[in-house]
Design an enzyme around this catalytic site. Structure first.
Site: not given
Length: 337
Positions: A29-30, A109, A137, A157, A159, A195, A283
């Site tokens: 996400g970042t 989040n 989120q 994202s 995760h 990659t 975070c």
């Protein structure tokens, strides 16, 4: 491997109503937020240098906007109300002739508040402003159709839906011009050198498929757990205050502040009972969150914040145990005083 990546791209695109060629894989996400905001701002600087965002965005957005300010861009950070909601009228008032981009998160989040994305995107398009949303989120937890909602760029994202860490996506509507963030090889059609994380990408797509397949029943189940926990805690603990909107909120999020109870102390006492929660976003690393400051919480309330996340393995018994434990902690605190 190439076929597996192509299949994952097609699957993820279909889950949000996008075309496969509009999906670009990133490290998370970042990176997606950075690429969307920096890439668009730099590629379209000749049209204008003003950006709109909110005061409660993830730091991946806030720090990116601050970096652009150092490059000469201007950023308006919209305030939120006591529930964490951005006002559509404030948003419209902030748009200027040189506004080129707006970035408002889909759902927060920390407090779980779901923003009025459809109305904000419509207001942006009326002024010919491109609309990006950090949906990290919400992706896999809330139904998302980028065309129906009018989203031009979207970050997600893996995760957050139990997929592998270190992989995410950026949806970019066809015709939206971005400057590359990573230069290198010809991966991602020459738009992102590096990659490909093949196992991460394939795992991300499978996790998203599973999340969306179970979205409606799991959403309703977690919603019932959330609301039960909120009702019990508010009824049994006088000092408890719900942070964020109750109505416009992620089904898996509960966030309270407790006056005169220190958050870290609650974490330790809950952990001793086998209950794993947090005092904020991972975070922040223990620092008071800018989100709660934007909500207007007092210093005492800031120190007593508790964030609870429900998941597929959470049960009614877990919700009861949480409420029981917090009531006991509150009772013991009063007894000590």
């Amino acid at each position: 491997a190439s076929d597996a990546v192509a299949a994952a791209r097609e699957s993820l695109a279909g889950l949000i109503g996008a075309a496969p060629r509009e999906i670009f894989f990133t490290s998370g996400g970042t990176e997606s937020d950075n690429w969307a905001i920096k890439g668009f701002a730099r590629a379209n600087a000749a049209k204008g240098r003003h950006i709109i965002t909110s005061a409660i965005e993830h730091h991946a957005v806030l720090h990116t906007c601050q970096a652009l300010e150092r490059e000469g861009f201007e950023v308006t950070y919209l305030p939120v109300d006591e529930h964490g909601l951005v006002s559509v009228e404030d948003f419209k008032a902030a748009i200027r002739p040189d506004t080129i981009l707006a970035s408002i998160m889909f759902a927060n989040n920390e407090i779980g508040t779901i923003e009025p994305v459809r109305q904000l995107a419509a207001a942006a398009h009326e002024a010919n402003v491109v609309f990006h949303t950090d949906a990290v989120q919400a992706f896999g937890h809330e139904p998302i159709d980028v065309n129906e909602l009018g989203i031009d760029m979207l970050s997600a994202s893996s995760h957050k839906i139990y997929g592998p860490k270190g992989v995410g996506l950026l949806y970019v509507r066809r015709g939206v011009k971005l400057e590359n963030l990573l230069d290198g090889g010809q991966q991602e059609r020459g738009r992102r050198g590096s990659t490909e994380n093949v196992p991460g990408i394939v795992g991300f797509a499978r996790a998203a498929e599973l999340a969306v397949d179970e979205l409606a029943p799991e959403h309703n189940r977690q919603l019932a757990l959330r609301d039960h926990a909120i009702r019990r805690i508010l009824a049994e603990i006088p000092s408890a205050k719900l942070n964020g909107s109750w109505e416009s909120r992620l089904a898996n999020n509960v966030n309270f502040s407790f006056e005169f109870i220190e958050g870290e102390g609650m974490l330790l006492q809950l952990a001793a009972r086998g209950i794993c929660v947090s005092s904020g976003s991972a975070c922040h690393r223990g620092k008071p969150s800018h989100v709660f400051a934007a909500l207007g919480l007092s210093k005492q309330e800031l120190m007593g914040v508790l964030r609870v996340s429900f998941g597929p393995d959470s049960t009614r018994r877990d919700a009861e145990a949480l409420a029981d434990a917090l009531a006991e902690i509150q009772k013991n605190r009063i007894a000590v005083r």
